[in-house]
Design an enzyme around this catalytic site. Structure first.
Site, short mmCIF file in Angstrom:
data_model
loop_
_atom_site.label_atom_id
_atom_site.label_comp_id
_atom_site.label_asym_id
_atom_site.label_seq_id
_atom_site.Cartn_x
_atom_site.Cartn_y
_atom_site.Cartn_z
N LYS A 60 68.95 -19.17 82.64
CA LYS A 60 67.74 -20.09 83.02
C LYS A 60 66.45 -19.36 82.34
O LYS A 60 65.30 -20.14 82.45
CB LYS A 60 67.54 -20.15 84.68
CG LYS A 60 68.53 -21.08 85.49
CD LYS A 60 68.27 -20.70 86.84
CE LYS A 60 69.75 -20.82 87.68
NZ LYS A 60 69.47 -20.50 88.91
N GLY A 61 66.63 -18.13 82.00
CA GLY A 61 65.48 -17.59 81.60
C GLY A 61 64.66 -18.03 80.29
O GLY A 61 63.67 -17.80 80.14
N GLU A 116 66.92 -16.98 73.59
CA GLU A 116 67.03 -16.35 74.58
C GLU A 116 66.03 -15.48 75.03
O GLU A 116 64.96 -15.38 74.22
CB GLU A 116 68.19 -14.87 74.08
CG GLU A 116 69.66 -15.08 74.43
CD GLU A 116 69.97 -14.36 75.78
OE1 GLU A 116 69.18 -14.75 76.81
OE2 GLU A 116 70.98 -14.10 75.77
N ASP A 117 65.71 -15.39 76.38
CA ASP A 117 64.65 -14.91 76.89
C ASP A 117 64.41 -13.21 76.52
O ASP A 117 63.38 -12.84 76.45
CB ASP A 117 64.57 -14.89 78.44
CG ASP A 117 65.95 -14.55 79.15
OD1 ASP A 117 66.76 -14.05 78.45
OD2 ASP A 117 66.19 -14.56 80.19
N ASP A 120 69.17 -7.15 76.06
CA ASP A 120 69.20 -6.08 76.63
C ASP A 120 70.14 -5.28 76.52
O ASP A 120 69.97 -4.62 75.03
CB ASP A 120 69.17 -6.50 78.15
CG ASP A 120 69.03 -5.14 79.04
OD1 ASP A 120 68.41 -4.13 78.59
OD2 ASP A 120 69.63 -5.25 80.06
N LYS A 148 64.71 -5.57 74.35
CA LYS A 148 64.77 -4.07 74.83
C LYS A 148 65.58 -3.18 74.17
O LYS A 148 66.74 -2.98 74.50
CB LYS A 148 65.13 -4.34 76.19
CG LYS A 148 64.12 -3.92 77.51
CD LYS A 148 65.11 -3.61 78.72
CE LYS A 148 64.66 -4.78 79.70
NZ LYS A 148 65.50 -4.52 81.05
N PHE A 169 62.22 -3.22 83.63
CA PHE A 169 62.90 -4.40 83.96
C PHE A 169 61.49 -5.46 84.35
O PHE A 169 60.61 -5.14 84.77
CB PHE A 169 63.43 -4.25 85.42
CG PHE A 169 64.03 -5.55 85.97
CD1 PHE A 169 65.66 -5.95 85.20
CD2 PHE A 169 63.79 -6.57 86.55
CE1 PHE A 169 66.27 -6.89 85.65
CE2 PHE A 169 64.33 -7.63 86.87
CZ PHE A 169 65.69 -7.93 86.17
N VAL A 170 61.74 -6.61 83.44
CA VAL A 170 60.47 -7.49 83.47
C VAL A 170 60.71 -8.80 84.10
O VAL A 170 62.10 -9.13 84.10
CB VAL A 170 59.99 -7.43 81.75
CG1 VAL A 170 59.49 -6.39 81.42
CG2 VAL A 170 61.39 -8.17 81.10
N ASP A 176 63.66 -13.46 85.85
CA ASP A 176 63.80 -13.39 87.29
C ASP A 176 64.26 -12.28 87.70
O ASP A 176 64.84 -11.13 86.97
CB ASP A 176 64.59 -14.50 87.80
CG ASP A 176 66.13 -13.92 87.73
OD1 ASP A 176 66.49 -13.84 86.64
OD2 ASP A 176 66.79 -14.23 88.69
P1 IMP Z 1 72.33 -8.46 78.11
O1 IMP Z 1 73.71 -9.18 78.01
O2 IMP Z 1 72.46 -7.12 78.64
O3 IMP Z 1 71.76 -8.35 76.72
O4 IMP Z 1 71.38 -9.31 78.98
C1 IMP Z 1 70.86 -10.56 78.81
C2 IMP Z 1 70.36 -11.23 80.15
O5 IMP Z 1 70.22 -10.19 80.99
C3 IMP Z 1 69.25 -11.96 79.65
O6 IMP Z 1 69.30 -13.17 79.42
C4 IMP Z 1 68.43 -11.91 81.22
O7 IMP Z 1 68.83 -13.07 82.10
C5 IMP Z 1 69.07 -10.69 81.87
N1 IMP Z 1 68.15 -9.73 81.56
C6 IMP Z 1 68.06 -8.35 81.06
N2 IMP Z 1 67.15 -7.47 81.29
C7 IMP Z 1 66.43 -8.36 82.03
C8 IMP Z 1 65.20 -7.84 82.43
O8 IMP Z 1 64.37 -6.76 82.35
N3 IMP Z 1 64.60 -8.75 83.43
C9 IMP Z 1 65.29 -9.91 83.90
N4 IMP Z 1 66.35 -10.32 83.31
C10 IMP Z 1 66.83 -9.43 82.35
#
Ligand code: IMP
Length: 201
Positions: A60-61, A116-117, A120, A148, A169-170, A176
């Site tokens: 939902k981000g 994508e929001d 990470d 990140k 963490f944002v 969220d």
């Molecule tokens: P990844 O698979 O680790 O790249 O994570 C992607 C998803 O993790 C993002 O679409 C977010 O929903 C969540 N996420 C990663 N870092 C953060 C953060 O700092 N705050 C909030 N959600 C995060």
């Protein structure tokens, strides 16, 4: 209505339902986000000046990011959403990606932009790109608001990046913590003190 001094200085944190033991610090203001979106939209349109763009939002981000970006893009734009889960209640990635909602319409032969929001570990995007590439898109590009980069595990990168941020963490502007804080206008760093129930690792 004129903006009084008091209204101006009132913290958006309070309006977003801050809980005891949690605090937030503005990392990127709403105005800066909006300014950067204009630039991102220009970059995307420069690469695809006349093409119909199909945005794929990862719920939902992405909601505010996609909504604002779509309006900056101009030209023919459509969008669709999908939902995956990669996070539970905490702040650390489990590495697991589960498909919760699939796309409604085909992406075959279209110029698709995944929205994508935040990037990470990159595990979510890696999973999604593998899925989408099988569906014969004409183009497949990725735009992320936040990157990140220090946390990257998967070998994946976005084509368009709003801001590169430190390993914190944002929340806010769609992002969220345990479903809260999405409604903050700014992108903020979430912090816990000893009373906070959550914990940052
Ligand atoms: P990844 O698979 O680790 O790249 O994570 C992607 C998803 O993790 C993002 O679409 C977010 O929903 C969540 N996420 C990663 N870092 C953060 C953060 O700092 N705050 C909030 N959600 C995060």
């Amino acid at each position: 209505m004129p903006v009084t001094k008091e209204r101006k200085s009132r913290s958006p944190v309070i309006r977003a339902g801050l809980r005891s033991g949690e605090s937030v610090r503005v990392l990127i203001s709403h105005a800066r986000v909006q300014q950067r979106l204009k630039e991102l939209a220009k970059d995307i349109r420069r690469d695809f000046p006349k093409e119909a763009l199909h945005l794929i939002g990862v719920l939902k981000g992405c909601v505010f990011f996609l909504a604002d970006l779509a309006r900056e893009l101009g030209g023919e734009v459509s969008f669709d959403f999908m939902a995956v889960s990669s996070y539970g209640k905490g702040t650390n990635s489990t590495g697991e990606v589960k498909l919760i909602k699939d796309l409604d319409v085909s992406i075959e032969g279209k110029t698709n932009i995944v929205v994508e929001d935040i990037l990470d570990t990159g595990l979510t995007l890696k999973y999604l790109l593998r899925l989408f590439e099988e569906k014969k898109p004409k183009h497949l590009r990725v735009v992320v608001l936040l990157d990140k980069i220090e946390r990257r595990i998967a070998d994946v990168r976005a084509d368009y990046i709003g801001f590169t941020i430190p390993n914190e963490f944002v929340v806010g502007y769609g992002l969220d913590y345990d479903e809260r804080y999405r409604n903050l206008g700014d992108v903020c760093v979430l912090q816990f003190d000893s009373r906070g129930k959550g914990k940052l690792e």
